[in-house]
Design an enzyme around this catalytic site. Structure first.
Site, short mmCIF file in Angstrom:
data_model
loop_
_atom_site.label_atom_id
_atom_site.label_comp_id
_atom_site.label_asym_id
_atom_site.label_seq_id
_atom_site.Cartn_x
_atom_site.Cartn_y
_atom_site.Cartn_z
N SER A 257 0.86 -1.18 0.00
CA SER A 257 0.00 0.00 0.00
C SER A 257 0.90 1.23 0.00
CB SER A 257 -0.89 0.01 1.25
OG SER A 257 -1.68 -1.15 1.30
N CYS B 277 -7.10 -1.16 7.24
CA CYS B 277 -5.93 -1.70 6.55
C CYS B 277 -5.09 -2.53 7.51
CB CYS B 277 -5.09 -0.57 5.95
SG CYS B 277 -3.67 -1.19 5.00
N ASP C 128 -8.38 -2.73 2.92
CA ASP C 128 -7.15 -3.04 2.19
C ASP C 128 -6.38 -3.98 3.12
OD1 ASP C 128 -4.83 -3.17 0.76
OD2 ASP C 128 -4.30 -1.06 0.93
N TRP D 72 -4.58 -8.03 4.14
CA TRP D 72 -3.78 -9.18 3.67
C TRP D 72 -3.74 -10.22 4.78
CZ3 TRP D 72 -1.77 -4.24 4.41
CH2 TRP D 72 -1.01 -4.05 5.56
#
Length: 680
Positions: A460, A632, A677, A679
């Site tokens: 990012s 995020c 966003d 992971w």
């Protein structure tokens, strides 16, 4: 000239001498002359040009070459294939699975081809009925917020819009995703559902691969049930043919011009020496490293801030976008591999596809050296998948090693358990496997054929182009851990980036990179409040958001509240960007800064605990002021816990049932007011 103008001109012309008949005025003469000139010009020049045009057109038209073939139907007919395996792949796994399935077809006397939907006209899918006993298989990965991968985007859009009948087309879908994400396997599910709606015949159930669990095992289990179903449907039997057949042949170049040898470029030879925009996944920009500094003040970890110089590249980015970087494998690992296999890594080679009609001529750019292939093109750090173990088993001289490798590649419960324990949990990469099985000596060229491609890593972007138009910032933590075998495994990209010093022996260090667009965007209206939740390196995109809000405020365009919930372990060790964030708070850019230090007290405190403490304020921002929520970081735990906390806040403050609260948050997602966003 208009009629009135002509009349005026004639009236104002001087009179002729008495006795001379007035046939033509001077203006008439002028007009006749002009018309005559135009006629002559048309006859001599325009007519001549008209005669040349058809010949010019003929010269410019060229028949498409076989390498430009966009009809997968014609290719299948030409090569006598009856199975096509399309892949939607972002990291290479779906493509790898497609290759394995197309190779499997031989076991049943069928012929398959793997195909990238981006390279073909997918509206021809209905023509698959022209090929007897034909089947289309789709290995479809889901990327981001339930989106198709880049190479499957056009196919996805076509499926959404088309009403073409696919009656008589046989298909099956294997979906690749991750359960920790909100839209688990959304693309695969859509393709499976839509093909059936258009009349195609599903010959086997949708396969669901979960990368958060064991994607390889999910695929192997699905595949082992899929082929017997294919066999029964088409009335064919397994031939018993061994699938360990080489796809590429080795060519060694003993005398070759070094200028024709790839040295790490992804597509165009010498593209790193002569850089030409636009820059993308096939043509990355070599960005000089302008800054590389450690962010944390203590602790055992290494958290870093890098700045890549994109001056002169014409690269544009927005806050929330991702930067993709192409790393290099560790030199010591590459050398170790060459040493174990007794190979000269500087040998120049090509691996040429034995199927001359295939669009994929080589597994990686060729000609090149083994050293370059193992450094730039191949993944040697991750545990290899079962198909690699199956293929290299034949090269083990110890029967026990050969048996174990084949067992781990099988679908038996014992084999799956052994693979999970010995390879995956122990994090054995190909180097570790070769070290722990001394009798295993595969030819280096076959190993290079089998290993998956080294993929770009995505980060990012931690900056705003409004403030930093000529640089892209990265915030990352260096990955390094000890495995169950006592080895130290290092993250490929983060360790490579860590060592990217600003100047290396007087030369500027550079990073091959490009920008990938994202839907993670600040609200269009600067007056909308934003609530950002990003612990650890999840702070990255919010540094860009905050910079942009500061820029807007400076221009007199701000106004909306800017709220940040950040988390780290210890205030004095890993409070990233502490000085910058506190300055933004002092200047009023950050209207609220909440930080959870998880290990500075007896009981751990995380961002979700701080959210719960501020439920009244949050509910007011969300429900009354149309705030946008951004999350995020870690998908497996943090993002899930934060979402559950929002369910609780909405339920309590909005006086709703749990189901109503869930629907409320889902509607925010649909409206683009709850973005992630994340992971795993």
């Amino acid at each position: 000239m208009s009629n009135n103008t002509m009349a005026d001109a004639q009236m104002s012309s001087p009179p002729l001498e008495p006795g001379v008949k007035e046939y033509l005025s001077s203006v008439d003469v002028l007009l006749v002359t002009l018309i005559g000139g135009l006629v002559v010009y048309w006859v001599v020049f325009y007519k001549k040009r008209e005669e040349v045009v058809p010949e010019f057109k003929k010269l410019s038209v060229q028949a498409p070459s076989s390498s430009q073939e966009t009809s997968f139907i014609e290719k299948m007919k030409k090569t006598n294939k009856n199975i096509v395996v399309f892949y939607g792949s972002q990291t290479g796994t779906a493509e790898e699975f497609s290759n394995r399935l197309s190779k499997d077809a031989r076991r049943y006397g069928m012929k398959g081809m793997a195909a990238d939907p981006e390279e073909y006209d997918m509206s021809e899918l209905s023509r698959l009925t022209e090929i007897e006993n034909s089947l289309a298989i789709f290995c479809m990965a889901t990327y981001g917020e339930g989106d198709p991968t880049d190479n499957a985007q056009e196919f996805y859009e076509w499926l959404q819009e088309t009403n073409n009948s696919l009656d008589g087309v046989n298909f099956a879908v294997f979906a690749l995703g991750n359960k920790t994400y909100e839209h688990y396997n959304a693309t695969g599910k859509f393709v499976d559902k839509r093909l059936a709606e258009l009349g195609a015949s599903r010959i086997f159930d949708l396969g669901m691969g979960d990368d958060d669990g064991n994607l390889e095992e999910d695929f192997v289990s699905w595949r082992e049930q899929f082929w017997p179903a294919v066999s029964e449907y088409f009335g064919v039997e397994a031939t018993g043919e061994d699938c360990s057949i080489r796809q590429y042949e080795l060519v060694v170049h003993n005398d070759i011009d070094v200028n024709k040898v790839y040295t790490g470029e992804l597509a165009r030879l010498k593209s790193f020496e002569i850089q030409k925009p636009p820059f993308d996944s096939k043509n990355p920009f070599l960005a000089p490293v302008a800054t590389n500094r450690k962010l944390n003040k203590g602790g055992t970890r290494h958290l870093m801030h890098l700045e890549l110089d994109i001056s002169g590249s014409k690269i544009r980015y927005d806050s929330g976008d991702h930067v993709a970087v192409y790393p290099m494998n560790d030199t010591s690992m590459v050398n170790k591999l060459g040493e174990i296999l007794g190979s000269d890594l500087d040998t120049v080679i090509s691996l040429n596809n034995l199927d001359e009609e295939s669009n994929k001529k080589h597994p990686f750019p060729c000609p090149t050296t083994y050293r370059t292939a193992l450094t730039h093109y191949l993944d040697i750090s991750n545990p290899p998948r079962t198909n690699v173990l199956y293929e290299i088993a034949q090269y083990a001289t110890d029967p026990k090693d050969q048996e174990n490798l084949r067992k781990m590649a099988s679908s038996s419960a014992e084999g799956k358990a052994m693979y999970h324990s010995w390879v995956q949990e122990s994090r054995r990469n190909i180097v570790a496997i070769l070290e722990d099985m001394p009798s295993l000596q595969p030819p280096i060229d076959h190993l290079c054929e089998l290993l998956p491609r080294l993929q770009a890593r995505y980060y990012s972007i931690a900056s705003s182009a409004k403030v930093h138009p000529n640089s892209i910032h990265i915030c990352a933590v260096v990955v390094e851990y000890e495995t169950k075998t006592g080895r130290t495994n290092k993250g490929v990209a983060t360790n490579w980036l860590k060592n990217k010093v600003v100047t290396d022996n007087g030369n500027k260090s550079s990073v091959p990179m490009y920008v990938r667009k994202s839907q993670f965007r600040l609200p269009f209206k600067a007056t909308n409040p934003v609530i950002m939740i990003g612990p650890g390196t999840g702070i990255a995109p919010f540094m860009g958001f905050i910079q942009e809000r500061a820029w807007l405020k400076q221009k007199g365009k701000g106004g909306g509240e800017t709220v940040l919930y950040y988390g780290c372990r210890h205030q004095k060790e890993d409070f990233l960007y502490q000085e910058e964030l506190e300055e933004y708070e002092r200047s009023g850019v950050l209207t609220q800064l909440h930080v959870a230090f998880s290990r500075d007290q007896e009981h751990k405190v995380y961002v979700q605990h701080l959210l719960k403490q501020n439920k009244e304020n949050l509910w007011n921002l969300i429900d009354s002021q149309t705030a946008h929520i951004y999350i995020c970081g870690d998908a497996r735990n943090m993002a899930r816990d934060v979402q559950n906390t929002f369910f609780e806040i909405v339920e309590e403050m909005g006086g709703m049932t749990h189901n109503q609260a869930v629907d409320y948050i889902k509607k925010l997602m649909t409206k683009g007011r709850y973005s992630q966003d994340v992971w795993s």
